[in-house]
Write a protein that holds these residues in place. Structure first.
Motif, PDB file in Angstrom:
ATOM      1  N   VAL A  10       0.819  -1.217   0.000  1.00  0.00           N
ATOM      2  CA  VAL A  10       0.000   0.000   0.000  1.00  0.00           C
ATOM      3  C   VAL A  10       0.854   1.269   0.000  1.00  0.00           C
ATOM      4  O   VAL A  10       0.606   2.174  -0.810  1.00  0.00           O
ATOM      5  N   PRO A  11       1.870   1.397   0.855  1.00  0.00           N
ATOM      6  CA  PRO A  11       2.687   2.616   0.792  1.00  0.00           C
ATOM      7  C   PRO A  11       3.374   2.809  -0.564  1.00  0.00           C
ATOM      8  O   PRO A  11       3.491   3.943  -1.045  1.00  0.00           O
ATOM      9  N   LYS A  12       3.812   1.725  -1.193  1.00  0.00           N
ATOM     10  CA  LYS A  12       4.462   1.840  -2.502  1.00  0.00           C
ATOM     11  C   LYS A  12       3.457   2.251  -3.573  1.00  0.00           C
ATOM     12  O   LYS A  12       3.749   3.117  -4.411  1.00  0.00           O
ATOM     13  N   VAL A  13       2.293   1.655  -3.545  1.00  0.00           N
ATOM     14  CA  VAL A  13       1.235   2.016  -4.496  1.00  0.00           C
ATOM     15  C   VAL A  13       0.878   3.492  -4.322  1.00  0.00           C
ATOM     16  O   VAL A  13       0.775   4.249  -5.302  1.00  0.00           O
ATOM     17  N   ASN A  14       0.694   3.926  -3.086  1.00  0.00           N
ATOM     18  CA  ASN A  14       0.330   5.322  -2.829  1.00  0.00           C
ATOM     19  C   ASN A  14       1.420   6.289  -3.266  1.00  0.00           C
ATOM     20  O   ASN A  14       1.128   7.361  -3.807  1.00  0.00           O
ATOM     21  N   LYS A  15       2.668   5.927  -3.054  1.00  0.00           N
ATOM     22  CA  LYS A  15       3.793   6.780  -3.465  1.00  0.00           C
ATOM     23  C   LYS A  15       3.800   6.968  -4.978  1.00  0.00           C
ATOM     24  O   LYS A  15       3.954   8.086  -5.481  1.00  0.00           O
ATOM     25  N   VAL A  16       3.621   5.890  -5.717  1.00  0.00           N
ATOM     26  CA  VAL A  16       3.611   5.983  -7.175  1.00  0.00           C
ATOM     27  C   VAL A  16       2.371   6.730  -7.658  1.00  0.00           C
ATOM     28  O   VAL A  16       2.455   7.553  -8.572  1.00  0.00           O
ATOM     29  N   ARG A  17       1.219   6.468  -7.049  1.00  0.00           N
ATOM     30  CA  ARG A  17      -0.003   7.183  -7.448  1.00  0.00           C
ATOM     31  C   ARG A  17       0.179   8.692  -7.284  1.00  0.00           C
ATOM     32  O   ARG A  17      -0.296   9.466  -8.123  1.00  0.00           O
ATOM     33  N   LYS A  18       0.846   9.099  -6.237  1.00  0.00           N
ATOM     34  CA  LYS A  18       1.069  10.526  -5.992  1.00  0.00           C
ATOM     35  C   LYS A  18       2.111  11.089  -6.964  1.00  0.00           C
ATOM     36  O   LYS A  18       1.910  12.148  -7.553  1.00  0.00           O
ATOM     37  N   SER A  19       3.217  10.388  -7.144  1.00  0.00           N
ATOM     38  CA  SER A  19       4.321  10.882  -7.975  1.00  0.00           C
ATOM     39  C   SER A  19       4.025  10.830  -9.469  1.00  0.00           C
ATOM     40  O   SER A  19       4.590  11.607 -10.237  1.00  0.00           O
ATOM     41  N   TYR A  20       3.159   9.916  -9.889  1.00  0.00           N
ATOM     42  CA  TYR A  20       2.876   9.721 -11.312  1.00  0.00           C
ATOM     43  C   TYR A  20       1.375   9.785 -11.583  1.00  0.00           C
ATOM     44  O   TYR A  20       0.843   9.031 -12.382  1.00  0.00           O
TER      45      TYR A  20
END
Length: 175
Positions: free
Chosen positions: A158-168
């Motif tokens: 979840v933290p990795k998915v959220n990081k990518v969703r925010k950055s990209y």
């Protein structure tokens, strides 16, 4: 369509992130870089096969640029960690990019150079020719979507998915 084979820790996280991106047609979790034919998850987990947990990401470069696919890879895992990602330890969790031709090799080398600027530390990502790729067992495919409340998914994916969703955000599929 084009396919990149990338390894950056547990394949569940990579699978989850890439399935979110517009232009990605398919993600297949699997094993590559080892010496044992058609290995099982249990065997790969021993670290004795030489395989890395990886994903084969098939995408349309006219929809999502190759560089974005690769920059996402370096955003969602720490390429400074040798043979591990967080608590996942072993060569099966190494950071690696497996190329199919010289053009991919050049793209991967350029992405690793960009990652060195992104991360404070030496990038240890292996860039190697792609050997045989073995699809993982069916229960590993799209694992995050099938098991959203599983402990590992909640704590790590979840933290990795959220990081990518925010950055990209501009590349995330419309809901």
């Amino acid at each position: 369509m084009e396919t990149f084979v990338l390894a950056g820790g547990c394949f569940w996280c990579l699978d989850a992130v890439y399935r979110d991106l517009d232009g990605v047609a398919d993600v297949v979790s699997g094993y590559t870089g080892g010496a044992v034919p058609d290995p099982s998850y249990e065997l790969v987990c021993t670290g004795s096969t030489g395989h890395a947990e990886a994903v084969a990401v098939t995408f349309d470069p006219d929809v999502i640029p190759r560089e974005v696919i690769l920059d996402v890879f370096f955003t969602l895992h720490d390429p400074r960690q040798l043979n591990r990602q967080g608590a996942d330890v072993g060569t099966q969790y190494r950071s690696a990019m497996f190329y199919t031709d010289d053009e991919q090799k050049v793209l991967f080398e350029a992405a690793a150079a960009r990652a060195a600027d992104m991360w404070d530390g030496t990038v240890v990502t292996q860039i190697a020719p792609l050997g045989e790729y073995f699809a993982a067992e069916e229960y590993h495919q799209d694992f995050f979507a099938k098991n959203p409340n599983q402990g590992y998914c909640l704590a790590v994916a979840v933290p990795k998915v959220n990081k990518v969703r925010k950055s990209y955000a501009e590349y995330i599929k419309a809901a």
